[in-house]
Design an enzyme around this catalytic site. Sequence first.
Site, short mmCIF file in Angstrom:
data_model
loop_
_atom_site.label_atom_id
_atom_site.label_comp_id
_atom_site.label_asym_id
_atom_site.label_seq_id
_atom_site.Cartn_x
_atom_site.Cartn_y
_atom_site.Cartn_z
N ASP A 138 -41.87 60.42 88.35
CA ASP A 138 -41.28 61.07 87.39
C ASP A 138 -40.65 62.33 87.66
O ASP A 138 -40.68 63.34 87.10
CB ASP A 138 -42.26 61.35 86.31
CG ASP A 138 -42.01 61.97 84.88
OD1 ASP A 138 -40.85 61.63 84.78
OD2 ASP A 138 -42.40 62.91 84.38
N CYS A 193 -44.72 44.96 69.25
CA CYS A 193 -45.12 46.13 68.19
C CYS A 193 -44.98 45.48 66.89
O CYS A 193 -45.63 45.86 65.81
CB CYS A 193 -43.94 47.08 68.20
SG CYS A 193 -44.24 48.26 69.64
N CYS A 199 -46.88 54.91 64.67
CA CYS A 199 -46.31 56.12 65.54
C CYS A 199 -45.19 56.76 64.84
O CYS A 199 -45.26 57.88 64.84
CB CYS A 199 -46.02 55.54 66.98
SG CYS A 199 -44.73 54.33 66.98
N CYS A 203 -45.97 60.68 63.50
CA CYS A 203 -45.15 61.83 64.33
C CYS A 203 -45.09 63.09 63.09
O CYS A 203 -44.13 62.94 62.30
CB CYS A 203 -43.92 61.58 64.87
SG CYS A 203 -43.17 62.73 65.85
N CYS A 224 -39.56 66.49 69.59
CA CYS A 224 -40.74 65.99 70.08
C CYS A 224 -41.76 67.26 70.45
O CYS A 224 -41.45 68.32 71.09
CB CYS A 224 -40.82 65.26 71.20
SG CYS A 224 -41.92 64.72 72.12
N CYS A 258 -51.59 54.32 67.83
CA CYS A 258 -51.09 52.86 68.54
C CYS A 258 -52.32 51.80 68.69
O CYS A 258 -53.49 52.23 69.15
CB CYS A 258 -50.68 52.88 69.85
SG CYS A 258 -49.96 51.35 70.59
#
Length: 361
Positions: A138, A193, A199, A203, A224, A258
């Site tokens: 990352d 999914c 999800c 949010c 976000c 989830c």
Amino acid sequence: MVDNRSLDTPAAIAQARALGFEMAGVVTRRRSRHTAHFRKWLESGLHGTMAYLARPEALQRRGDIHLTLDTFRSALVVAHSYAAPHPSTPPGDPSRAIIARYARGRDYHHVIAERLDELGRGLERAAGRPVQRRTYVDTGPILERELAALAGLGWFGRNTMLIHPRRGSYFFIGVLLTDLPLAASAPFREDHCGTCRRCIDACPTGALLGRDDSGAPVMDATRCISYLTIELRGAIPEKLRPAIGNRVFGCDICQEVCPWNEKFAAPTAEPAYAPRSDLDGPTLIDLATRLLEMSGKAFMREFADSPLSRARRNGLLRNVCVALGNWGAPEAGPVLERAAHDHSALVREHAEWALARIQAG
């Protein structure tokens, strides 16, 4: 143990698993098929202030691995679980800080990079020659999730996370680029999914935008909570502050709801990710007091091996001020008064907002 001078894909994966990586696979494709989608996302401005993502050189390297390692032949992609329970304090207690699961222990960049370096040395021993390699956790222009899907580690969920049907999504991805002639693993092609929208609906800031015409999940990073509390260096937009609640670093909401995590995510056995006692549901007042007494340099020393270092002292204190304002209790007043006189203009502004919110009742 792999025989000396004997190395193939199953043997390489076995080495990765022996080092504690729950999943591993091999990718040989050098060119990305997601470059057009990624460019469109950038052109839409959905990356916010993360200008480093749009640098021309970085875009080119994301599209072609050979630009990062010109001798590239295969990449070993690994997954390391950080699944952990909620903080020891109730998540619904607005007086306590919620820190994302991945950030409560050691910095995963350090943990995984150390293991990948060890894996690289093991591959060299098995191959009987030096291995040209690059390690990424990352931290560079690599489309890790695309590589992970190609390596068979999961599919792109609507929450933009990579999800495995027997492990959920609480795992980090590491990539070891090599010049080894390994065979590619079978990619993960199915999307499990279905019609689930948990999800997207959960949010609180509306950051998840569903899938585009190509089927790729789309996120507005500027909304976000993880972006707002970690990547954003300036003021958090006032209209979004109430939705942050008491999440002071990162957010797990889209993963918590989830079904694949509810059913299959099991706590990690990795001790490096065990929560530090001071990051496992601290009170907002205690955390704010602690940060107010720190300089920026002292903060970086204290959190040198923690993901929290990414936000820096002023950013994290900004977030805590927002959380104190969302809590709204009068007892938050004194510490916010201190913060309103902090040397950082960023902290002062958010403390004043929080005080006004408390006074408004």
